[in-house]
Design a protein around this motif. Structure first.
Motif, PDB file in Angstrom:
ATOM      1  N   GLU A   1     -48.211-111.189  20.001  1.00  7.95           N
ATOM      2  CA  GLU A   1     -49.335-112.093  19.796  1.00  7.95           C
ATOM      3  C   GLU A   1     -50.533-111.294  19.303  1.00  7.95           C
ATOM      4  O   GLU A   1     -50.728-110.136  19.694  1.00  7.95           O
TER       5      GLU A   1
ATOM      6  N   GLN B   1     -56.034-116.982  15.661  1.00  8.85           N
ATOM      7  CA  GLN B   1     -54.695-116.543  16.041  1.00  8.85           C
ATOM      8  C   GLN B   1     -53.906-116.234  14.783  1.00  8.85           C
ATOM      9  O   GLN B   1     -53.621-117.111  13.971  1.00  8.85           O
TER      10      GLN B   1
ATOM     11  N   ARG C   1     -48.253-115.448  16.715  1.00  8.65           N
ATOM     12  CA  ARG C   1     -47.929-116.086  17.997  1.00  8.65           C
ATOM     13  C   ARG C   1     -46.510-115.719  18.414  1.00  8.65           C
ATOM     14  O   ARG C   1     -45.675-115.338  17.584  1.00  8.65           O
ATOM     15  N   GLU C   2     -46.264-115.839  19.702  1.00 13.46           N
ATOM     16  CA  GLU C   2     -44.934-115.576  20.223  1.00 13.46           C
ATOM     17  C   GLU C   2     -43.977-116.667  19.748  1.00 13.46           C
ATOM     18  O   GLU C   2     -44.276-117.864  19.850  1.00 13.46           O
TER      19      GLU C   2
END
Length: 300
Positions: free
Chosen positions: A40, A47, A50-51
């Motif tokens: 992440e 962002q 992201r995972e």
């Protein structure tokens, strides 16, 4: 102020380092037992990574460090200094060796440095065994340096063996966009690789218009030869600039089935480099090689 926390979950077997700042504009999660990959990333409040809980890491290689080879080796087989070697075939459908040998290794935290305006962590993995297909020993060290709006990833390779070994190096991050259709990747290139149906390099195509890729709804799994080291990823919400310390490098673009992501992969070599020699490097005993990838995010 920044902080660094290491957390291990026995149930999921995840050994993570989390980096954050009090203003919540920066956050990073690094999984040590999956090749110290960046799961992440938040910079400047955006962002960027992201995972990918909906996908198996063994298939996506999301954010993995690609060493001692990036991309593919045809049939997993190559010759170096008059000796033939056979790598494990981990892309069974196409019968290729894929993305190196450290993506699933356990790294350890060597040190962290926390300051008011930046934080850094140094992670390392040491290979002391002559593994099948790559009978050399080495040490790989990753240094992640984060500020409010930037990430530097510096990779250092040391040959601890008595013999010279071949290598290429890459990074496999998937970046987020709120609207991938209206996103674009801008870079300086007039050459892209010609790949066969097994994604193995067969030649080069020349075109002066390669430097702008408007993602739209096209499928990408394409490698370009870079003339300069700067890459820009423009989305409706932010612009990401990626620079590389290596002058001679390549860019792999891949659109996964996740509609909000695109893989923007800087590499020092191409598919089948161990056989075609494109971008192939050699590291002598006791010598080091270092490369840095530098990300900066800006608001639109």
């Amino acid at each position: 102020m920044f902080q660094v926390k290491q957390q291990y979950c026995e149930i999921t077997n995840q050994n993570n380092i989390e980096i954050s700042n009090s203003k919540t504009t920066t956050f990073a999660k690094i999984q040590l037992n999956q090749g110290a990959r960046l799961k992440e990333l938040v910079l400047g409040g955006h962002q960027l990574i992201r995972e990918m809980k909906e996908s198996d890491y063994s298939k996506t290689y999301a954010s993995s460090i690609l060493f001692p080879f990036a991309n593919r080796i045809k049939d997993g087989r190559y010759e170096f200094e008059n000796e033939w070697h056979q790598l494990d075939i981990n892309e069974k459908k196409l019968n290729n060796a894929l993305h190196g040998l450290v993506y699933n290794k356990e790294f350890v935290l060597l040190e962290s440095d926390i300051k008011e305006d930046y934080v850094s962590v140094v992670l390392t993995y040491v290979e002391d065994n002559h593994t099948e297909g790559f009978p050399y020993t080495y040490k790989i060290q990753l240094k992640y340096i984060l500020t409010h709006t930037s990430l530097n990833l510096v990779v250092e390779i040391k040959n601890t063996d008595l013999k010279t070994f071949p290598f290429t190096l890459g990074w496999h991050p998937y970046f987020l966009s709120s609207d991938r259709y209206n996103s674009s990747v801008i870079f300086d290139s007039n050459q892209k690789l010609v790949l066969n149906d097994r994604c193995i390099t067969e030649g080069l195509e020349v075109d002066e218009n390669f430097g702008l890729v408007e993602v739209k709804d096209q499928y990408l799994d394409t490698c370009f030869v870079l003339k300069t080291s700067t890459i820009k990823f423009k989305t409706p919400k932010y612009t990401l600039t990626m620079d590389c310390s290596e002058a001679d490098s390549f860019l792999q673009l891949y659109t996964p089935p996740h509609p909000d992501m695109i893989a923007i992969e800087p590499t020092t070599g191409v598919s089948n480099s161990f056989n075609n020699g494109i971008g192939l490097k050699k590291l002598k005993p006791k010598e080091n090689y270092e490369i840095g990838w530098f990300l900066t995010v800006n608001n639109i």
